[in-house]
Design an enzyme around this catalytic site. Structure first.
Site, PDB file in Angstrom:
ATOM      1  N   SER A  52      -9.916  -6.281  10.456  1.00  0.00           N
ATOM      2  CA  SER A  52     -11.088  -5.553   9.991  1.00  0.00           C
ATOM      3  C   SER A  52     -11.916  -6.530   9.179  1.00  0.00           C
ATOM      4  CB  SER A  52     -10.633  -4.374   9.134  1.00  0.00           C
ATOM      5  OG  SER A  52     -11.716  -3.550   8.832  1.00  0.00           O
TER       6      SER A  52
ATOM      7  N   ARG B 271       2.594   0.947  10.301  1.00  0.00           N
ATOM      8  CA  ARG B 271       2.120   1.321   8.966  1.00  0.00           C
ATOM      9  C   ARG B 271       3.263   1.236   7.966  1.00  0.00           C
ATOM     10  NH1 ARG B 271      -2.631   3.706   8.015  1.00  0.00           N
ATOM     11  NH2 ARG B 271      -2.840   4.160  10.236  1.00  0.00           N
TER      12      ARG B 271
ATOM     13  N   ARG C 177       0.835  -1.202   0.000  1.00  0.00           N
ATOM     14  CA  ARG C 177       0.000   0.000   0.000  1.00  0.00           C
ATOM     15  C   ARG C 177       0.863   1.242   0.000  1.00  0.00           C
ATOM     16  NH1 ARG C 177      -4.765  -1.777   4.325  1.00  0.00           N
ATOM     17  NH2 ARG C 177      -5.221  -3.752   3.266  1.00  0.00           N
TER      18      ARG C 177
ATOM     19  N   GLU D 129      -6.041  -1.052  15.648  1.00  0.00           N
ATOM     20  CA  GLU D 129      -6.660  -2.007  14.715  1.00  0.00           C
ATOM     21  C   GLU D 129      -5.688  -3.124  14.330  1.00  0.00           C
ATOM     22  OE1 GLU D 129      -8.178  -0.215  11.132  1.00  0.00           O
ATOM     23  OE2 GLU D 129      -8.023  -2.104  10.047  1.00  0.00           O
TER      24      GLU D 129
ATOM     25  N   ARG E  32       1.345  -6.334  12.779  1.00  0.00           N
ATOM     26  CA  ARG E  32       0.748  -5.723  13.962  1.00  0.00           C
ATOM     27  C   ARG E  32       0.617  -6.731  15.097  1.00  0.00           C
ATOM     28  NH1 ARG E  32      -3.604  -1.130  11.849  1.00  0.00           N
ATOM     29  NH2 ARG E  32      -2.061   0.010  10.621  1.00  0.00           N
TER      30      ARG E  32
END
Length: 414
Positions: A351, A276, A261, A348, A388
């Site tokens: 999801s 991230r 990403r 988070e 994560r």
RNA sequence: GGACAGUUGGGUGAGUUGGCUGAAACCACACCCCUGCUAAGGGUGCGUGCUCGAAAGGGUACCGAGAGUUCGAAUCUCUCACUGUCCGCCA
């Protein structure tokens, strides 16, 4: 893509639903107008085409019988002329319609709470009590340095910022987690798949990343391929443009893939550490279901991801996203947020979304319901984000001297 | 990367002197008939989207994608994509 017939017949209702997602009524009005224009143009055009076709058939017959065709030819030519402007109108309306329609997000479910952003998400429950520390818990990057687990500088050297290198036990922990996740998902019936990490544009349009979010994707220009931002793309599109039998549903799939990403809109956020990154590993679940099954499967997916966190001994909470925080394709999303004692907050880590028939309509995934073809429902969710999870293990399992315990369930994987 | 061949419905595969082919035939699949059998035979149905219709059914588009020639194209022309085979390179 949303159902345009529904938009037309229930405009106010549809418009109200999409307000939760911040879509302006004006945009929808435009869409509706284009839809009606296209329909009318097509109808008029088809009438003329029908005449054209029957005259052409006659033409052939005349020729065979040796009759004179000059009068017929004149008629046909006139008809043809009349079709030109309609054809142009239909073509333009079609193009404009596609452009607008592909940019409209999915309807949120009625149960989705109102809210503009993250702050208004609704916590549903907490699982596991965060541990009490007798010392000040460190953040993961400090622990990474102490243990030599993550080499941020050399990751940057190899590629650019937001890339990193895992070393030694951290690398093995990553591998262990991937296997643990895949095995856990398998026990719930998700069939493991190993898929391409690149995808063409048509597939990305199917799941909703294109055309609107191109700036978030890494593109291989010469090849016209993109690096996948999530395994949801290849897994869901496995059945792109297919008609499944009802008995085949639900299809439950899981895959490990790296995700790529650009994080275009996240400049300055989470720049430190590996929360991230441009490239991260994730194990994804995807379900393709009968519309009647999707709610039950959704619950099961949430349970599964939560159970994995519980098995790892990671405290977390289950959060229902409000309308404003909902993703483009999602009708409903539940996030799992893991407790990070170093950061002293929940972040988070998974999801899970039900897109209902939104992706199915774009990707043309249908099933035979008796004689009719109907759109399936598609769902996706992480179980789990690997990077994560490593962060969470580091922060939750740290000792006062900076060393890190390995969760019991992972020991057989390492 | 070079050379050649190809791309038709769930599958195999006809159709390339343009019309009677949205598409033969076979297989698969569904239903029915026959049959005392874990067989064979017969019949019917069986692509997708949009659209009109209560339905039956009709219209329209689609034979890799796009554009063109023509009254009319799966069939002719052009561009692109993909697949296969051989050669080269290579984990």
């Amino acid at each position: 893509m949303i159902d345009l017939k529904y938009l037309q017949s229930h405009f106010d209702e549809a418009s109200q639903k999409l307000q939760k997602k911040g879509v302006e009524t004006q945009t929808l009005k435009k869409l509706q107008t284009l839809f009606v224009t296209l329909k009318q143009a097509n109808q008029a055009l088809e009438t003329l085409k029908a005449e054209q076709n029957s005259m052409s058939r006659l033409f052939g017959q005349y020729k065979r019988e040796g009759k004179d065709v000059t009068k017929l030819k004149a008629k046909v030519d006139t008809n043809k002329e009349a079709m030109v402007p309609l054809q142009e109108q239909a073509r333009e309306a079609e193009a404009a319609l596609q452009e607008v329609a592909l940019g409209i997000p999915n309807f949120p479910d009625d149960s989705v709470p109102e809210g503009a952003g993250e702050e208004e998400n609704v916590e549903i429950r907490r699982v596991l009590e965060p541990r009490e520390f007798e010392f000040e818990p460190l953040e993961h990057w400090a622990l990474a340095e102490k243990n030599g687990w993550i080499d941020f500088e050399r990751g940057v050297k190899l590629a650019k910022s937001r890339f990193s290198v895992l070393r030694g036990e951290a690398a093995r922990l990553e591998r262990a987690l991937i296997n643990f996740f895949l095995d856990s998902n398998a026990t719930k019936g998700f069939i493991e798949q190993s898929v391409p990490f690149m995808s063409n544009a048509a597939m990305l349009q199917g799941t909703g990343q294109l055309p609107k979010f191109e700036e978030d994707l890494f593109k291989i220009e010469e090849e016209n391929l993109y690096l996948i931002p999530t395994a949801e793309v290849p897994l869901t599109n496995l059945y792109h443009d297919e008609i499944l039998t009802a008995e085949a549903l639900p299809l439950l799939m899981t895959a490990y893939t790296p995700c790529f990403r650009k994080e275009a809109g996240s400049a300055g956020r989470d720049t430190r550490g590996m929360i991230r990154q441009h490239q991260f590993n994730k194990v994804e679940m995807v379900a393709i279901t009968h519309p009647d099954q999707s709610d039950a499967v959704f619950e099961m997916m949430v349970e599964n991801a939560s159970d994995i966190l519980t098995a790892l001994g990671l405290p977390h909470r289950v959060v229902e996203l409000c309308g404003g925080d909902l993703g483009f394709s999602a009708a409903r999303t539940i996030d799992l947020e893991v407790w990070l004692p170093g950061q002293n907050k929940y972040r988070e880590i998974s999801s899970i979304s039900n897109t209902r028939d939104f992706q199915a309509r774009r990707a043309k995934i249908r099933f035979k319901d008796g004689k009719k073809n109907r759109l399936v429902h598609t769902l996706n969710g992480s179980a789990l984000a690997v990077g994560r999870t490593i962060v969470a293990i580091m922060e939750n399992y740290q000792n006062e001297d900076g060393s890190i315990e390995i969760p019991e369930v992972l020991k057989r994987y390492m």
